[in-house]
Enzyme design. Structure first.
Site, PDB file in Angstrom:
ATOM      1  N   VAL A  23      -6.500  16.118  -1.520  1.00 51.61           N
ATOM      2  CA  VAL A  23      -7.356  15.573  -1.838  1.00 51.61           C
ATOM      3  C   VAL A  23      -7.589  15.575  -3.295  1.00 51.61           C
ATOM      4  CG1 VAL A  23      -9.818  14.597  -1.224  1.00 51.61           C
ATOM      5  CG2 VAL A  23      -8.422  15.387   0.462  1.00 51.61           C
ATOM      6  N   SER A  24      -7.540  15.063  -4.238  1.00 51.22           N
ATOM      7  CA  SER A  24      -7.491  15.162  -5.427  1.00 51.22           C
ATOM      8  C   SER A  24      -8.933  15.403  -6.163  1.00 51.22           C
ATOM      9  CB  SER A  24      -6.884  13.963  -6.574  1.00 51.22           C
ATOM     10  OG  SER A  24      -5.449  13.658  -6.160  1.00 51.22           O
ATOM     11  N   CYS A  25      -9.055  16.131  -7.111  1.00 52.34           N
ATOM     12  CA  CYS A  25     -10.357  16.714  -7.509  1.00 52.34           C
ATOM     13  C   CYS A  25     -11.224  15.446  -7.911  1.00 52.34           C
ATOM     14  CB  CYS A  25     -10.330  17.725  -8.826  1.00 52.34           C
ATOM     15  SG  CYS A  25      -9.783  16.994 -10.143  1.00 52.34           S
TER      16      CYS A  25
END
Length: 311
Positions: free
Chosen positions: A113-115
């Protein structure tokens, strides 16, 4: 899909989401700037809804291993990690060969889950509108899809994920929030021609070269946003405008770090062959030069322009 949070944790999530948005507000370039819809979407979409109960923390400890954050063991710490603006949460290691229950690991990450800050910045540069037809490559958890679905109608939004289990989980998570984009399990490098041409294309995986299929499925004037693997020691975020004839022109806008697209991980090609120039000494900063990118006849070229007045 994770079970519902307790009332206390739901309240904390709302507070943390607002605090995360406030921190992103401090960024004067990209992000929420001139995109009020994006900030509203960020506050509306519960990021925690798309994060598995067990994820690996991206920063290794002193033992060199990435440790697991478990929602059930430390729910408040898990939730605070979800809303760290610059923290990506690792959801898959070694294409699923390593499981969270296996414990700490130093195996390569293959999905995350990308920042929050980077997801927001990418959508800023994509700048979709309600009438756009959008293709997202790399559904992952579905979080970025959910933000995109606040702006683009579900019937004109396609997202594709190479891992079938991740695609199924994202589809369910999105549906629980009343979002029903077309979620496809397949190789995003090939795009999804059945619903093209697209006016917006975004990839959450880095490529060495922009796949020709994306350009072939892009309408004239379509915006393509993707991390581009380069010689900097990090990836660069590319914003490309398609010409509708299989080519496009654009520029690199900032530095990012993403996992490579599965089909391009082991493709060994020289940077010169991929169109990168030769630079003596350190690479110039994005703010100091204009990295111009052109793709025509399946050939990619990156040029360094010292005049940045067009920014």
């Amino acid at each position: 899909m994770i079970e519902a949070l307790s009332e206390e944790l739901e309240s904390l999530a709302v507070e943390l989401r607002a605090a995360c948005a406030a921190e992103i507000d401090g960024r004067t370039v990209g992000h929420f700037n001139n995109r009020p819809w994006l900030r509203e979407s960020f506050l509306k979409v519960p990021r925690e809804h798309f994060v598995p109960d067990q994820v690996w923390w991206p920063t290794p400890r002193e033992d060199g291993l990435h440790h697991v954050m478990d929602r059930h063991e430390r729910p408040r710490a898990w939730l605070k990690g979800v809303y760290r603006p610059r923290a990506s949460l690792i959801t898959q290691v070694a294409d699923g060969a390593v499981r969270p229950e296996d414990g700490p690991t130093d195996e390569p990450f293959t999905s995350a889950v990308s920042c929050s800050a980077v997801v927001v910045d990418m959508l800023h540069h994509l700048d979709p509108g309600p009438d756009d037809t959008a293709l997202e490559i790399g559904t992952g958890s579905g979080y970025s899809t959910a933000l995109l679905a606040q702006r683009v109608r579900s019937e004109t939004l396609v997202t594709i994920e190479i891992d079938e289990k991740l695609a199924d989980r994202a589809r369910q998570s999105l549906a629980t929030l009343g979002l029903y984009p077309t979620v496809v399990a397949g190789d995003g490098e090939a795009g999804y021609p059945d619903r093209g041409p697209y006016t917006r294309i975004i990839s959450t995986a880095a490529v060495r070269q922009v796949p020709q299929a994306w350009l072939d499925q892009a309408a004239p004037g379509a915006v393509i946003v993707t991390p581009l693997y380069g010689p900097f020691g990090h990836d660069a975020l590319l914003r490309l405008v398609a010409d509708g004839h299989g080519g496009g022109e654009g520029r690199l806008v900032t530095g990012v770090a993403f996992m490579k697209m599965r089909g391009q991980r082991r493709t060994e090609r020289s940077f010169a062959d991929l169109g990168w120039p030769t630079v003596e000494g350190p690479w110039p900063a994005y703010a100091d030069v204009d990295y111009q990118v052109s793709v025509h006849d399946s050939r990619q070229r990156i040029r360094i322009c010292r005049d940045t007045s067009a920014h």
